[in-house]
Design a protein around this motif. Structure first.
Motif, PDB file in Angstrom:
ATOM      1  N   UNK A 161       0.775  -1.227   0.000  1.00  0.00           N
ATOM      2  CA  UNK A 161       0.000   0.000   0.000  1.00  0.00           C
ATOM      3  C   UNK A 161       0.807   1.277   0.000  1.00  0.00           C
ATOM      4  N   UNK A 162       2.129   1.185  -0.178  1.00  0.00           N
ATOM      5  CA  UNK A 162       2.967   2.382  -0.108  1.00  0.00           C
ATOM      6  C   UNK A 162       3.426   2.903  -1.475  1.00  0.00           C
ATOM      7  N   UNK A 163       3.485   2.051  -2.486  1.00  0.00           N
ATOM      8  CA  UNK A 163       3.966   2.484  -3.800  1.00  0.00           C
ATOM      9  C   UNK A 163       2.785   3.070  -4.584  1.00  0.00           C
ATOM     10  N   UNK A 164       2.827   4.374  -4.916  1.00  0.00           N
ATOM     11  CA  UNK A 164       1.686   5.007  -5.585  1.00  0.00           C
ATOM     12  C   UNK A 164       1.707   4.802  -7.104  1.00  0.00           C
ATOM     13  N   UNK A 184      -3.130 -10.337  -9.489  1.00  0.00           N
ATOM     14  CA  UNK A 184      -2.388 -11.509  -9.969  1.00  0.00           C
ATOM     15  C   UNK A 184      -1.095 -11.719  -9.189  1.00  0.00           C
ATOM     16  N   UNK A 185      -0.454 -10.610  -8.808  1.00  0.00           N
ATOM     17  CA  UNK A 185       0.840 -10.689  -8.117  1.00  0.00           C
ATOM     18  C   UNK A 185       0.686 -10.812  -6.606  1.00  0.00           C
ATOM     19  N   UNK A 186      -0.519 -10.627  -6.092  1.00  0.00           N
ATOM     20  CA  UNK A 186      -0.732 -10.700  -4.655  1.00  0.00           C
ATOM     21  C   UNK A 186      -0.116  -9.534  -3.904  1.00  0.00           C
ATOM     22  N   UNK A 187      -0.195  -8.339  -4.507  1.00  0.00           N
ATOM     23  CA  UNK A 187       0.384  -7.154  -3.875  1.00  0.00           C
ATOM     24  C   UNK A 187      -0.681  -6.072  -3.722  1.00  0.00           C
ATOM     25  N   UNK A 188      -0.377  -5.082  -2.890  1.00  0.00           N
ATOM     26  CA  UNK A 188      -1.261  -3.943  -2.676  1.00  0.00           C
ATOM     27  C   UNK A 188      -0.491  -2.678  -3.019  1.00  0.00           C
ATOM     28  N   UNK A 189      -1.044  -1.880  -3.939  1.00  0.00           N
ATOM     29  CA  UNK A 189      -0.436  -0.616  -4.332  1.00  0.00           C
ATOM     30  C   UNK A 189      -1.358   0.532  -3.922  1.00  0.00           C
ATOM     31  N   UNK A 190      -0.845   1.751  -3.929  1.00  0.00           N
ATOM     32  CA  UNK A 190      -1.637   2.928  -3.574  1.00  0.00           C
ATOM     33  C   UNK A 190      -2.183   3.586  -4.839  1.00  0.00           C
ATOM     34  N   UNK A 191      -3.497   3.644  -4.960  1.00  0.00           N
ATOM     35  CA  UNK A 191      -4.129   4.213  -6.149  1.00  0.00           C
ATOM     36  C   UNK A 191      -4.270   5.724  -6.006  1.00  0.00           C
ATOM     37  N   UNK A 192      -3.769   6.470  -7.016  1.00  0.00           N
ATOM     38  CA  UNK A 192      -3.897   7.924  -7.051  1.00  0.00           C
ATOM     39  C   UNK A 192      -4.619   8.291  -8.356  1.00  0.00           C
ATOM     40  N   UNK A 193      -5.924   8.533  -8.300  1.00  0.00           N
ATOM     41  CA  UNK A 193      -6.664   8.836  -9.532  1.00  0.00           C
ATOM     42  C   UNK A 193      -6.443  10.270 -10.008  1.00  0.00           C
ATOM     43  N   UNK A 194      -6.345  10.438 -11.330  1.00  0.00           N
ATOM     44  CA  UNK A 194      -6.260  11.750 -11.967  1.00  0.00           C
ATOM     45  C   UNK A 194      -7.505  11.932 -12.829  1.00  0.00           C
ATOM     46  N   UNK A 195      -7.639  13.113 -13.426  1.00  0.00           N
ATOM     47  CA  UNK A 195      -8.796  13.398 -14.279  1.00  0.00           C
ATOM     48  C   UNK A 195      -8.474  13.099 -15.746  1.00  0.00           C
ATOM     49  N   UNK A 196      -7.924  11.936 -16.002  1.00  0.00           N
ATOM     50  CA  UNK A 196      -7.609  11.550 -17.366  1.00  0.00           C
ATOM     51  C   UNK A 196      -6.202  11.001 -17.491  1.00  0.00           C
ATOM     52  N   UNK A 209       3.370  10.083  -8.773  1.00  0.00           N
ATOM     53  CA  UNK A 209       3.155   8.636  -8.710  1.00  0.00           C
ATOM     54  C   UNK A 209       4.379   7.952  -9.296  1.00  0.00           C
ATOM     55  N   UNK A 210       4.531   6.670  -9.007  1.00  0.00           N
ATOM     56  CA  UNK A 210       5.742   5.962  -9.422  1.00  0.00           C
ATOM     57  C   UNK A 210       5.472   4.818 -10.384  1.00  0.00           C
ATOM     58  N   UNK A 211       4.237   4.664 -10.811  1.00  0.00           N
ATOM     59  CA  UNK A 211       3.899   3.630 -11.801  1.00  0.00           C
ATOM     60  C   UNK A 211       2.642   4.045 -12.535  1.00  0.00           C
ATOM     61  N   UNK A 212       2.511   3.576 -13.769  1.00  0.00           N
ATOM     62  CA  UNK A 212       1.357   3.930 -14.591  1.00  0.00           C
ATOM     63  C   UNK A 212       1.192   2.905 -15.700  1.00  0.00           C
ATOM     64  N   UNK A 213      -0.055   2.502 -15.948  1.00  0.00           N
ATOM     65  CA  UNK A 213      -0.391   1.704 -17.127  1.00  0.00           C
ATOM     66  C   UNK A 213      -0.791   2.666 -18.229  1.00  0.00           C
ATOM     67  N   UNK A 214      -0.231   2.503 -19.429  1.00  0.00           N
ATOM     68  CA  UNK A 214      -0.578   3.404 -20.520  1.00  0.00           C
ATOM     69  C   UNK A 214      -0.302   2.728 -21.861  1.00  0.00           C
ATOM     70  N   UNK A 215      -0.738   3.380 -22.930  1.00  0.00           N
ATOM     71  CA  UNK A 215      -0.587   2.830 -24.279  1.00  0.00           C
ATOM     72  C   UNK A 215       0.842   3.021 -24.786  1.00  0.00           C
ATOM     73  N   UNK A 216       1.301   2.156 -25.689  1.00  0.00           N
ATOM     74  CA  UNK A 216       2.668   2.270 -26.218  1.00  0.00           C
ATOM     75  C   UNK A 216       2.972   3.629 -26.824  1.00  0.00           C
ATOM     76  N   UNK A 217       2.015   4.177 -27.589  1.00  0.00           N
ATOM     77  CA  UNK A 217       2.254   5.457 -28.239  1.00  0.00           C
ATOM     78  C   UNK A 217       2.428   6.606 -27.260  1.00  0.00           C
ATOM     79  N   UNK A 218       1.765   6.526 -26.113  1.00  0.00           N
ATOM     80  CA  UNK A 218       1.893   7.551 -25.091  1.00  0.00           C
ATOM     81  C   UNK A 218       3.279   7.489 -24.444  1.00  0.00           C
TER      82      UNK A 218
END
Length: 332
Positions: A161-164, A184-196, A209-218
């Motif tokens: 719950x500490x890695x945002x 799937x990994x059995x871990x808990x992360x800290x969710x920080x929502x943005x407006x897009x 934040x220190x991680x993000x899922x995004x598209x290849x082109x981005x």
């Protein structure tokens, strides 16, 4: 011209369509559609996948249909619910259209999880055409301590719950992808929502934040400039722009599979003659060399599907994502 230049140029165009009137098409208007400007509602701020898709096709549709096609970034509500709901309630006259993402089916299910009345239902829309479909990638700052996905998982297990990580909003595409991985990994992360997605990327670059899922082109321009590092790919196969990047499946997480697709929808009830003309126009737009060049330059190649195939695709993908949301449950 890279993706950022494409979006910067497009963002200089008018973003809103003033004085829209929610009036039904008068008798006989179907044959002459369109007789006035058309609005493409994008339920996210500029800079993300839906915005890229809408701006590229709007240029081409204007030439084909002979009317202005104006992109209206109507963000809000987390994950795009405000813009989606606005189009669901719009008059079915072909003048208010929606370019949205795979979160379309997720958001009503999320509302039900929290015992809220959904802002809209998926059956209020009719699929017209798929525009883009990219596998999602996991990115971290280039100077983050994690060189591999295993490094990130090990660290997250030590401090749950500490890695945002950032997202485009609660239960949006980027949120679901990250929670799929965490489950799937059995871990808990800290969710920080943005407006897009655009603001979320800015948050990652600024290390809010220190991680993000995004598209290849981005992500590609940022990785090429040494600002970000990618750790894994949610797709079933490796992507050409990152041929050395392993998939989650390869790394032992077969349930972590997610794609960011963008598509065009109308409200339910648009007359068939208008739907046919709109489908024909989209077929021409997606075959346009100018549109193809915009998408290829941005690192998101076109993934066109006409209405029948797109409807099947949406139904299958939505069913899979609804199961994922139910499995993830209530998360903030």
């Amino acid at each position: 011209m890279n993706r950022r230049d494409v979006l910067k140029t497009a963002a200089a165009l008018p973003l809103s369509f003033g004085a829209l009137q929610a009036l039904g098409a008068p008798a006989g208007a179907q044959e002459t559609w369109p007789t006035r400007n058309i609005t493409l509602v994008v339920p996210f701020p500029p800079g993300g996948q839906a915005d890229l898709a809408a701006r590229a096709i709007s240029f081409s549709l204007e030439k084909i249909l002979g009317r202005s096609v104006i992109v209206d970034n109507r963000a809000g509500g987390g994950g795009g619910s405000v813009g989606n709901a606005a189009v669901a309630r719009a008059a079915p006259d072909g003048y208010t259209l929606l370019v949205t993402l795979s979160s379309l089916a997720v958001l009503p299910e999320a509302d039900r999880l929290f015992a809220r009345a959904p802002a809209y239902e998926v059956n209020q829309f009719v699929p017209v055409a798929r525009i883009l479909a990219d596998p999602t990638l996991l990115a971290v700052p280039a100077d983050a301590p994690w060189k591999t996905l295993a490094d990130l998982v090990a660290d997250a297990k030590k401090r749950p719950g500490e890695i945002p990580y950032g997202s485009s909003g609660p239960y949006g595409t980027l949120h679901i992808a990250m929670e799929m991985f965490a489950a799937s990994a059995g871990i808990k992360l800290m969710h920080v929502p943005f407006r897009g997605a655009g603001p979320a990327l800015t948050g990652l670059l600024g290390k809010t934040v220190l991680a993000l899922a995004s598209a290849p082109g981005v992500l590609k321009p940022q990785v090429d400039e040494g600002k970000l590092r990618v750790l894994a790919n949610w797709g079933a196969e490796r992507v050409p722009s990152f041929p050395d990047l392993p998939t989650f499946r390869e790394l032992g997480y077969p349930d972590a599979e997610f794609y960011i697709w963008a598509g065009l929808f109308t409200p339910q009830g648009v007359p068939e003659p208008i739907m046919k003309r709109l489908r024909d126009a989209m077929r021409q737009a997606m075959a346009s060399p100018e549109v193809i060049k915009i998408f290829d330059t941005a690192g998101s190649p076109p993934a066109y599907q006409d209405a029948p195939d797109f409807a099947k695709f949406v139904a299958a993908d939505s069913a899979r994502l609804i199961v994922a949301v139910q499995k993830i449950g209530k998360v903030e």
